[in-house]
Design an enzyme around this catalytic site. Structure first.
Site, short mmCIF file in Angstrom:
data_model
loop_
_atom_site.label_atom_id
_atom_site.label_comp_id
_atom_site.label_asym_id
_atom_site.label_seq_id
_atom_site.Cartn_x
_atom_site.Cartn_y
_atom_site.Cartn_z
N CYS A 47 40.71 49.14 40.16
CA CYS A 47 40.79 49.07 38.70
C CYS A 47 41.48 50.31 38.13
O CYS A 47 42.29 50.21 37.21
CB CYS A 47 39.40 48.92 38.10
N CYS A 143 31.44 46.69 37.10
CA CYS A 143 31.51 46.42 35.66
C CYS A 143 31.49 44.94 35.33
O CYS A 143 30.84 44.52 34.36
CB CYS A 143 32.75 47.09 35.07
#
Length: 305
Positions: A47, A143
């Site tokens: 990410c 997340c």
């Protein structure tokens, strides 16, 4: 909502962008592919490379920004035109392990304002400034999973394939619910209690045999040890002039520095040989290299032994 509240308090504009499509294509698809291949990925590292320091940086540039600032607990400097990634001052929060995949261009355009601070000092400064998030709970875990059950999220994309649980000496002790749910070195959640003929010692995941759909477990901690690992997809922030290189490495976040020697393999991968055996070095995870405070770079763990 938190970002909007802070922006309103500071009197600055909040620009919103939805990167869900990019996240799916460049992070989540890779995450699923790694699990299908029997490995254990770290999506936070991907990410950072694909979203925060690429897509986000590109959008900031379109807005006219010269630099971006992030809340990562790391530092950076520039020596003789070379930008360096340094550990954060707070040893309990240092996040350099997660940023080894970025490069010189990203470092040159990024500010890390909390890298010089300890986490309590950041909260104190936020409270003094009246920011409503000063006592917000730290974010943990993956997340896109959030508060949901991890197994439930994974099984909605990858159908579970139950299979045998075997000991290292070939005895079948039970059935696993799907190899993707287990990691090397795992102790909890195996569903193996006292077994006749074996000691009352804990069982650990020693191996995942994808072709046989078999989970191999052990009671011997030595079965979890690796003296070396091979790693590919290498990214050097500061490329060594020559290899082999003696430095320190971490094979997981928050691990203490482990002395090692990094050598080049004929196939282009790195061979990392540790001064002392490492527990549960896991393919799909990452190894990150350091010299004192400097993060040199890292690579994807592909094999161990």
């Amino acid at each position: 909502a938190d970002a909007q509240a802070v922006a309103d308090l500071l009197g600055i504009d909040l620009h919103r962008r939805n990167f869900a499509a990019e996240y799916w294509d460049f992070v989540f698809e890779d995450f699923l592919a790694e699990y299908r291949a029997g490995r254990t990925p770290n999506p936070d590292i991907l990410c950072n490379r694909e979203i925060k320091f690429k897509t986000f940086l590109e959008h900031a540039t379109d807005l006219g920004a010269e630099r971006i600032a992030t809340g990562h607990y790391v530092r950076s400097d520039c020596r003789e035109g070379i930008h360096r990634l340094l550990r954060g001052r707070d040893p309990n929060k240092d996040q350099s392990y997660f940023l080894y995949t970025i490069g010189q261009q990203q470092l040159a355009r990024t500010l890390f304002p909390v890298g010089e601070l300890l986490k309590p000092a950041v909260r104190e400064a936020a409270a003094a400034a009246g920011l409503p998030v000063h006592d917000k709970k730290d974010s943990t875990g993956i997340c896109f999973v959030g508060e949901r059950d991890f197994r439930g999220v994974l099984s909605s994309y990858i159908p579970p394939r139950p299979g045998e649980i075997q000991t290292t000496d070939g005895r079948v002790l039970g059935e696993h619910s799907g190899l993707m749910y287990y990691t090397l070195g795992q102790r909890q959640g195996l569903g193996i209690g006292g077994v006749q003929g074996y000691a009352e010692s804990p069982w650990y995941v020693a191996e995942k045999r994808l072709q046989e759909n078999m989970l191999v477990i052990t009671q011997n901690p030595l079965d979890l040890q690796s003296n070396w690992l091979a790693a590919g997809d290498v990214n050097w922030l500061l490329k060594p002039k020559v290899l082999p290189l003696q430095c320190a490495a971490k094979i997981r976040y928050r691990q203490q520095d482990q002395p090692c020697t990094v050598s080049a393999r004929a196939d282009g991968r790195l061979l990392v040989t540790f001064d002392s055996p490492q527990r549960a070095a896991t393919p799909g995870q990452h190894v990150c290299f350091y010299q004192d405070q400097i993060c040199l770079g890292g690579a994807l763990i592909e094999a161990t032994g």
